[in-house]
Design an enzyme around this catalytic site. Structure first.
Site, short mmCIF file in Angstrom:
data_model
loop_
_atom_site.label_atom_id
_atom_site.label_comp_id
_atom_site.label_asym_id
_atom_site.label_seq_id
_atom_site.Cartn_x
_atom_site.Cartn_y
_atom_site.Cartn_z
N GLU A 131 0.83 -1.21 0.00
CA GLU A 131 0.00 0.00 0.00
C GLU A 131 0.86 1.25 0.00
O GLU A 131 0.55 2.24 -0.69
CB GLU A 131 -0.94 0.01 1.22
N SER A 228 0.54 -9.32 6.68
CA SER A 228 -0.67 -8.52 6.79
C SER A 228 -0.46 -7.44 7.84
O SER A 228 -0.35 -7.72 9.03
CB SER A 228 -1.87 -9.40 7.19
N SER A 272 -8.06 -9.65 6.24
CA SER A 272 -7.96 -10.52 5.07
C SER A 272 -8.05 -12.00 5.42
O SER A 272 -7.79 -12.86 4.58
CB SER A 272 -6.66 -10.23 4.30
#
EC number: 1.17.7.4
Length: 317
Positions: A131, A228, A272
């Site tokens: 990101e 994550s 997720s």
């Protein structure tokens, strides 16, 4: 020999968020519409269980576009991509579908606005996360500076004379980010921030749910992938609240020595991680303990993000 008692306290909200739901649905609909293979640049979301399930259906995960045949459809992951990626796809005449989470896209639009008005941008985030790579790739090199810690915020020296703005990665620790923003606003009183905070609702909700149960649990199981960001933040939040926490991708990875002697354990899952993995962990605990289960709900989520127009007809059919 009777199994020992164990109280399982489950945090809610947990698991999939609207952006993850949307991204997975995009790959599934692309497979239905175009047939296999459909290529996906980067893991669609950070969870191997999800990725492997899509691979079995015909998705092919790659890191760069030069690994994708020119006539094959390609999906961009939920984390967002630098501007150079769709530009490259268009130059190659590739058909692509952008599965970037709309809340990440919101940050990209903020970055574009600040760039147009000549502000130097400070991005609060973690180096190397997809990101962050995608967000920094919305502007030319040198127009954005990455801030990872409070120490970075204290030390940063932006270009002299330039107005400043800040944005954040969407999956950060709410509390840590607040501390960094306090330093930036103290040092640069005229810095412009987002009209609505960039940390996404799901990240905030999952952290608040952990805070609500952590002090009641001997230990906390966080289900999620090691890469994550939002899952790692849940571990950190739990530890700050006084409950030792560890991250496990699924039940088969549980450390039974670490889990021995408990009377209570908390369970949550990153944004997720699918609910099936939560159920899998609970079943594994049942094999070792006589369990009671309590769910603590701190927020209700009803967010739904629209699919890209190119796939809406397929969903309707």
């Amino acid at each position: 020999m009777a199994k020992p008692d164990l109280n399982i306290v489950i945090a809610n909200p947990r698991g999939f968020c609207a952006g993850v739901d949307r991204a997975i649905k995009i790959v599934e609909l692309a497979l239905e519409r175009f047939g296999a293979p459909v290529y996906v640049r980067h893991e669609i979301v950070h969870n191997r269980y999800v990725v492997e399930g899509l691979e079995r259906r015909g998705a092919v995960f790659v890191e760069e576009l030069d690994e994708v045949p020119a006539d094959a459809p390609v999906v961009f992951s939920a984390h967002g991509v630098p501007k150079s990626v769709p530009e490259d796809a268009e130059q190659r005449n590739m058909f692509y579908v952008d599965a970037t989470c709309p809340l990440v896209s919101k940050v990209h639009r903020e970055v574009e606005r600040h760039d147009r008005t000549g502000r130097h941008i400070l991005l609060i985030g973690h180096s190397g996360h997809p990101e962050v790579v995608g967000t920094m790739g919305q502007v030319d090199d040198g127009k954005m500076t990455l801030i990872e810690t409070v120490a970075d915020a204290e030390a940063v020296e932006p270009p002299h004379g330039e107005q400043l703005a800040f944005v954040t990665q969407t999956t950060l620790s709410v509390d840590d980010t607040k501390d960094i923003i306090e330093v930036l606003t103290r040092r640069f009183p005229d810095i412009e921030g987002p009209k609505k905070e960039d940390i996404c609702y799901a990240t905030t909700n999952r952290q608040e749910a952990v805070k609500a149960i952590a002090d009641r649990c001997d230990k906390m199981i966080v289900i999620g992938a090691s890469n994550s960001s939002n899952s790692q933040r849940l571990v950190e939040v739990s530890k700050k609240c006084g409950s030792d926490a560890r991250l496990f991708p699924r039940a088969e990875a549980l450390d039974w020595d670490w889990l021995s002697g408990l009377t209570s354990v908390g369970i949550t899952a990153g944004a997720s991680a699918p609910e099936v993995l939560v159920e899998e962990v609970i079943d594994a605990l049942r094999a070792h303990y006589n369990v009671t289960i309590e769910e603590v709900t701190t927020a209700r989520e009803d967010v739904i993000f629209k699919l890209p127009a190119s796939l809406r007809e397929e969903e309707a059919a």
